[in-house]
Write a protein that holds these residues in place. Structure first.
Motif, PDB file in Angstrom:
ATOM      1  N   UNK A  24      -4.045  18.060  19.912  1.00 21.87           N
ATOM      2  CA  UNK A  24      -4.771  16.805  19.691  1.00 21.87           C
ATOM      3  C   UNK A  24      -6.035  16.680  20.519  1.00 21.87           C
ATOM      4  N   UNK A  25      -6.643  17.821  20.890  1.00 25.92           N
ATOM      5  CA  UNK A  25      -7.957  17.786  21.515  1.00 25.92           C
ATOM      6  C   UNK A  25      -9.035  17.940  20.443  1.00 25.92           C
ATOM      7  N   UNK A  26     -10.195  17.351  20.694  1.00 28.50           N
ATOM      8  CA  UNK A  26     -11.370  17.591  19.865  1.00 28.50           C
ATOM      9  C   UNK A  26     -12.198  18.668  20.550  1.00 28.50           C
ATOM     10  N   UNK A  27     -12.519  19.732  19.827  1.00 24.26           N
ATOM     11  CA  UNK A  27     -13.163  20.894  20.447  1.00 24.26           C
ATOM     12  C   UNK A  27     -14.546  21.161  19.860  1.00 24.26           C
ATOM     13  N   UNK A  28     -15.517  21.325  20.742  1.00 23.36           N
ATOM     14  CA  UNK A  28     -16.822  21.842  20.366  1.00 23.36           C
ATOM     15  C   UNK A  28     -16.974  23.211  21.022  1.00 23.36           C
ATOM     16  N   UNK A  29     -17.844  24.039  20.456  1.00 28.31           N
ATOM     17  CA  UNK A  29     -18.012  25.385  20.994  1.00 28.31           C
ATOM     18  C   UNK A  29     -19.481  25.705  21.233  1.00 28.31           C
ATOM     19  N   UNK A  30     -19.705  26.639  22.140  1.00 32.53           N
ATOM     20  CA  UNK A  30     -21.044  27.171  22.402  1.00 32.53           C
ATOM     21  C   UNK A  30     -20.871  28.630  22.791  1.00 32.53           C
ATOM     22  N   UNK A  31     -21.712  29.513  22.200  1.00 29.92           N
ATOM     23  CA  UNK A  31     -21.547  30.951  22.416  1.00 29.92           C
ATOM     24  C   UNK A  31     -22.636  31.555  23.293  1.00 29.92           C
ATOM     25  N   UNK A  32     -23.673  30.784  23.620  1.00 31.77           N
ATOM     26  CA  UNK A  32     -24.769  31.295  24.439  1.00 31.77           C
ATOM     27  C   UNK A  32     -25.108  30.303  25.541  1.00 31.77           C
ATOM     28  N   UNK A  33     -25.834  30.793  26.527  1.00 32.73           N
ATOM     29  CA  UNK A  33     -26.260  29.940  27.641  1.00 32.73           C
ATOM     30  C   UNK A  33     -27.087  28.765  27.130  1.00 32.73           C
ATOM     31  N   UNK A  34     -28.049  29.035  26.245  1.00 29.81           N
ATOM     32  CA  UNK A  34     -28.956  27.982  25.773  1.00 29.81           C
ATOM     33  C   UNK A  34     -28.228  26.925  24.948  1.00 29.81           C
ATOM     34  N   UNK A  35     -27.326  27.367  24.080  1.00 28.45           N
ATOM     35  CA  UNK A  35     -26.563  26.401  23.278  1.00 28.45           C
ATOM     36  C   UNK A  35     -25.675  25.545  24.170  1.00 28.45           C
ATOM     37  N   UNK A  36     -25.037  26.170  25.127  1.00 30.30           N
ATOM     38  CA  UNK A  36     -24.185  25.424  26.057  1.00 30.30           C
ATOM     39  C   UNK A  36     -25.001  24.404  26.842  1.00 30.30           C
ATOM     40  N   UNK A  37     -26.189  24.795  27.278  1.00 29.36           N
ATOM     41  CA  UNK A  37     -27.034  23.870  28.043  1.00 29.36           C
ATOM     42  C   UNK A  37     -27.429  22.665  27.189  1.00 29.36           C
TER      43      UNK A  37
END
Length: 225
Positions: A24-37
């Motif tokens: 029951x968590x809502x998850x977002x993802x990021x695969x690179x430094x720039x996207x995560x930032x």
């Protein structure tokens, strides 16, 4: 509870997201430094699962920037490097925990849950909110009348209100916290009103007073006083 998974291995990222969605968590993802930032600059999360080695930069640098801005997001570092120096540096920068790859998803989920409980609920697994009891491990709510039959979003909404007890929460904050950033917003917020209306009714039917109060022109406040 809203999570950000910063991991450049596609299969591992999908597996983590899929497993945590079941909890029951809502998850977002990021695969690179720039996207995560970009994600971190525009959102706050209950917990960030952070790989150290990323295309375009270091996860430890993201952690440093996060803590320099004094954001309160919980952070669990995951890394294939079982390096004492990396572990010490990550914890000294403000990470809450460190998990070495490979790991069992059940352990990852347990550590994420522990971080969230420590930060939002002082480490408690059971919340007593007036006539309402919320079990954060079982992800269930009940009163003396029995269990509340809550949908996933109703449960998440209840926990979000509980973690911000006696604070005014805007409709925008609810959307940012409980729905992924890709949700297309409307001017009416009808879907928010519908979830709150249904949650209020289930609480009322279970014998709870009106814990969720409307604050005119601002949003909502969860108060048991």
């Amino acid at each position: 509870m809203n999570l950000l998974i910063i991991e450049d291995e596609p299969e591992l990222s999908r597996n983590i997201s899929s497993y945590l969605l079941q909890s029951l968590y809502t998850c977002e993802t990021a695969a690179t430094f720039s996207t995560a930032k970009e994600r971190l600059d525009s959102n706050q999360y209950d917990c960030i699962i952070l790989d150290i080695n990323l295309p375009g930069g270091s996860g430890l640098e993201l952690l440093r920037q996060l803590k320099n801005k004094q954001q309160s997001d919980g952070v669990l570092i995951i890394s294939a490097k079982n390096s004492l120096n990396d572990k010490v540096e990550g914890l000294e920068l403000g990470a809450d925990d460190y998990l070495v790859k490979p790991f069992h998803m059940a352990e990852l989920s347990a550590r994420v849950g522990a971080i969230i409980r420590r930060r939002a609920f002082e480490g408690n697994n059971i919340l007593v909110l007036g006539l309402l009891t919320v079990d954060l491990v079982a992800k269930a709510a009940r009163t003396d009348s029995g269990d509340l039959n809550l949908t996933r979003k109703e449960y998440e909404l209840l926990v979000y209100f509980a973690s911000n007890k006696n604070r005014v929460i805007t409709k925008e904050s609810i959307v940012d916290h409980l729905w992924e950033s890709s949700v297309q917003m409307t001017d009416t917020y009808d879907f928010i009103y519908s979830h709150i209306k249904n949650l209020r009714k289930k609480l009322s039917d279970a014998g709870c007073p009106s814990y969720i109060k409307s604050v005119y022109g601002m949003g909502y406040k969860f108060s048991i006083g």
